[in-house]
Design a protein around this motif. Structure first.
Motif, mmCIF file in Angstrom:
data_model
loop_
_atom_site.group_PDB
_atom_site.id
_atom_site.type_symbol
_atom_site.label_atom_id
_atom_site.label_comp_id
_atom_site.label_asym_id
_atom_site.label_seq_id
_atom_site.Cartn_x
_atom_site.Cartn_y
_atom_site.Cartn_z
ATOM 1 N N ILE A 115 47.623 38.414 44.881
ATOM 2 C CA ILE A 115 48.780 39.306 44.888
ATOM 3 C C ILE A 115 48.391 40.477 45.774
ATOM 4 O O ILE A 115 47.351 41.092 45.546
ATOM 5 C CB ILE A 115 49.102 39.810 43.470
ATOM 6 N N TRP A 165 52.107 42.459 37.178
ATOM 7 C CA TRP A 165 51.752 41.043 37.080
ATOM 8 C C TRP A 165 51.928 40.610 35.637
ATOM 9 O O TRP A 165 51.155 40.991 34.765
ATOM 10 C CB TRP A 165 50.320 40.883 37.550
ATOM 11 N N ILE A 218 56.091 38.478 38.984
ATOM 12 C CA ILE A 218 55.363 39.561 39.636
ATOM 13 C C ILE A 218 56.415 40.441 40.301
ATOM 14 O O ILE A 218 57.329 39.934 40.957
ATOM 15 C CB ILE A 218 54.386 39.039 40.707
ATOM 16 N N ILE A 268 52.638 31.535 39.647
ATOM 17 C CA ILE A 268 52.068 32.847 39.359
ATOM 18 C C ILE A 268 50.628 32.635 38.909
ATOM 19 O O ILE A 268 50.374 31.819 38.015
ATOM 20 C CB ILE A 268 52.889 33.568 38.281
#
Length: 95
Positions: free
Chosen positions: A1, A54, A59, A79
């Protein structure tokens, strides 16, 4: 991320999610990227707050408290659900 302040324009940011569990090498399907342009902002010369949330089902990315993107479970790249670390990098070109 991640959140990337990109070098192409003064107001562009790219958000990414990668899911590379058990992946021996890069392939296109492990990443979802989206580019954003923050109207009226100079992301290179001004201070800004960048954040992501998160959660198990999504997200969310934020710039200066404003949500710029959601990525939901079950829609494209999974995810991540494994422990991770937070890294910060600063890349200066022609500086």
């Amino acid at each position: 991320i991640d959140i990337e302040v990109t070098g192409d324009t003064q107001n562009s940011v790219t958000t990414n999610v990668l899911s590379a569990d058990n992946t021996p090498s890069w392939r296109p399907g492990i990443q979802s990227s989206r580019k954003h342009w923050v109207k009226g902002a100079n992301l290179r010369n001004e201070f800004h707050d960048y954040a992501f949330e998160w959660l198990p089902d999504r997200i969310s990315w934020y710039i200066d408290g404003h949500k710029v993107r959601d990525h939901f479970r079950g829609r494209g790249v999974p995810i991540p659900n494994m422990a991770a670390k937070i890294m910060m990098n600063l890349w200066i070109f022609n500086g």
